[in-house]
Design a protein around this motif. Structure first.
Motif, mmCIF file in Angstrom:
data_model
loop_
_atom_site.group_PDB
_atom_site.id
_atom_site.type_symbol
_atom_site.label_atom_id
_atom_site.label_comp_id
_atom_site.label_asym_id
_atom_site.label_seq_id
_atom_site.Cartn_x
_atom_site.Cartn_y
_atom_site.Cartn_z
ATOM 1 N N THR A 95 0.836 -1.195 0.000
ATOM 2 C CA THR A 95 0.000 0.000 0.000
ATOM 3 C C THR A 95 0.873 1.249 0.000
ATOM 4 O O THR A 95 2.028 1.215 0.415
ATOM 5 C CB THR A 95 -0.951 0.019 1.220
ATOM 6 O OG1 THR A 95 -1.773 1.171 1.153
ATOM 7 C CG2 THR A 95 -0.200 0.001 2.525
ATOM 8 N N ARG A 96 0.279 2.367 -0.431
ATOM 9 C CA ARG A 96 0.917 3.682 -0.329
ATOM 10 C C ARG A 96 0.488 4.387 0.957
ATOM 11 O O ARG A 96 1.061 5.399 1.328
ATOM 12 C CB ARG A 96 0.527 4.559 -1.520
ATOM 13 C CG ARG A 96 1.115 4.091 -2.807
ATOM 14 C CD ARG A 96 0.691 4.976 -3.952
ATOM 15 N NE ARG A 96 1.266 4.485 -5.189
ATOM 16 C CZ ARG A 96 1.658 5.255 -6.178
ATOM 17 N NH1 ARG A 96 1.517 6.564 -6.094
ATOM 18 N NH2 ARG A 96 2.179 4.727 -7.260
ATOM 19 N N ASP A 97 -0.519 3.853 1.627
ATOM 20 C CA ASP A 97 -1.086 4.465 2.838
ATOM 21 C C ASP A 97 -0.137 4.217 4.015
ATOM 22 O O ASP A 97 -0.055 3.109 4.546
ATOM 23 C CB ASP A 97 -2.469 3.866 3.103
ATOM 24 C CG ASP A 97 -3.169 4.463 4.302
ATOM 25 O OD1 ASP A 97 -2.488 4.895 5.259
ATOM 26 O OD2 ASP A 97 -4.411 4.468 4.296
ATOM 27 N N ALA A 135 7.882 4.721 1.540
ATOM 28 C CA ALA A 135 8.466 3.601 0.783
ATOM 29 C C ALA A 135 9.841 3.974 0.232
ATOM 30 O O ALA A 135 10.774 3.173 0.293
ATOM 31 C CB ALA A 135 7.533 3.175 -0.344
ATOM 32 N N LEU A 136 9.979 5.175 -0.289
ATOM 33 C CA LEU A 136 11.274 5.614 -0.817
ATOM 34 C C LEU A 136 12.300 5.751 0.305
ATOM 35 O O LEU A 136 13.468 5.394 0.142
ATOM 36 C CB LEU A 136 11.120 6.936 -1.575
ATOM 37 C CG LEU A 136 10.250 6.887 -2.831
ATOM 38 C CD1 LEU A 136 10.035 8.292 -3.379
ATOM 39 C CD2 LEU A 136 10.842 5.973 -3.878
ATOM 40 N N CYS A 137 11.862 6.262 1.459
ATOM 41 C CA CYS A 137 12.764 6.414 2.602
ATOM 42 C C CYS A 137 13.189 5.058 3.164
ATOM 43 O O CYS A 137 14.308 4.910 3.661
ATOM 44 C CB CYS A 137 12.110 7.269 3.677
ATOM 45 S SG CYS A 137 12.060 9.026 3.247
ATOM 46 N N GLU A 166 7.382 -3.924 -7.160
ATOM 47 C CA GLU A 166 6.647 -3.569 -8.374
ATOM 48 C C GLU A 166 6.257 -2.094 -8.447
ATOM 49 O O GLU A 166 5.946 -1.590 -9.517
ATOM 50 C CB GLU A 166 5.399 -4.442 -8.489
ATOM 51 C CG GLU A 166 5.735 -5.907 -8.656
ATOM 52 C CD GLU A 166 4.508 -6.802 -8.628
ATOM 53 O OE1 GLU A 166 3.380 -6.280 -8.728
ATOM 54 O OE2 GLU A 166 4.691 -8.018 -8.507
ATOM 55 N N ASP A 167 6.224 -1.391 -7.318
ATOM 56 C CA ASP A 167 5.825 0.016 -7.290
ATOM 57 C C ASP A 167 6.617 0.694 -6.183
ATOM 58 O O ASP A 167 6.368 0.479 -5.003
ATOM 59 C CB ASP A 167 4.319 0.130 -7.033
ATOM 60 C CG ASP A 167 3.810 1.560 -6.980
ATOM 61 O OD1 ASP A 167 4.625 2.508 -6.851
ATOM 62 O OD2 ASP A 167 2.586 1.736 -7.039
ATOM 63 N N ALA A 171 4.733 0.099 -0.140
ATOM 64 C CA ALA A 171 5.551 -0.746 0.729
ATOM 65 C C ALA A 171 4.638 -1.804 1.327
ATOM 66 O O ALA A 171 3.407 -1.723 1.215
ATOM 67 C CB ALA A 171 6.215 0.082 1.825
ATOM 68 N N LEU A 172 5.239 -2.825 1.948
ATOM 69 C CA LEU A 172 4.456 -3.880 2.579
ATOM 70 C C LEU A 172 5.155 -4.393 3.815
ATOM 71 O O LEU A 172 6.373 -4.363 3.913
ATOM 72 C CB LEU A 172 4.194 -5.031 1.609
ATOM 73 C CG LEU A 172 5.408 -5.832 1.160
ATOM 74 C CD1 LEU A 172 5.033 -7.297 1.058
ATOM 75 C CD2 LEU A 172 5.872 -5.321 -0.188
#
Length: 183
Positions: A95-97, A135-137, A166-167, A171-172
């Motif tokens: 998720t992006r959340d 996610a990037l961090c 994939e994106d 993150a997960l």
């Protein structure tokens, strides 16, 4: 390096030390309703008996859910070393959340702590400026959400939130258990 020390101090993280081990309780002999060394056939049979849909592949068995309760929907991957079970991993939905990622981490953390006790090491660092791009961090190591349980000469377990392959904006949360043979 003074710059690295300043960045660590600003982010609230601490320098990595050597591995710390759990010494006050026994190591797990499996995870989520399965035991280390269980044969692939017995693993598939147990999942079929519980009406869990699985797909068998070379060294892995992928299942739509775990045999034991997990507090959120996950995909389960069983790893076989030869014909014997040596690893179990669960992955929550990517998720992006960011609030949901933190909630997933906390739910899985609570589940593992209930079965294994407190971790031997953990890091919950979200650097300033990472809001909106956690996610990037995580990928750049500016932030870290991890917990580890390790036994000297024995199995280890790791919970983490990592960037989705994939994106890069998702993150997960996942937990991986490895037997002593696999660790």
């Amino acid at each position: 390096d003074a710059g690295a020390d300043a960045r660590r101090a600003a982010s609230g993280s601490r320098p990595r030390r050597g591995v710390r081990y759990v010494a006050d309780r026994p190591a797990p002999d499996g995870a989520l309703g399965v035991r280390w060394g269980m044969t692939r056939a017995a693993l598939l049979e147990a999942n079929a008996a519980a009406a869990v849909e699985c797909r068998d592949s070379r060294e892995y068995v992928f299942c739509r859910r775990a045999l034991a309760p997990v507090p959120l929907p996950v995909v389960v991957t069983y790893e076989c070393c030869g014909e014997a079970l040596c690893g179990v991993a669960i992955d929550a939905q990517a998720t992006r959340d960011e609030a949901q990622l933190q909630a997933h981490f906390d739910q899985l953390y609570g589940m593992v702590v209930r079965t294994l006790g407190p971790p031997s090491d953990e890091a919950r660092t979200v650097a300033a400026g990472c809001a909106g791009h956690l996610a990037l961090c995580l990928a750049s190591k500016q932030s870290e959400l991890t917990a580890r349980w390790a036994w000297r000469g024995g199995p280890h377990v790791q919970l983490s939130v990592d960037q989705d392959e994939e994106d890069s904006f998702r993150a997960l949360a996942s937990v991986t258990w490895h037997s002593a043979e696999r660790a």
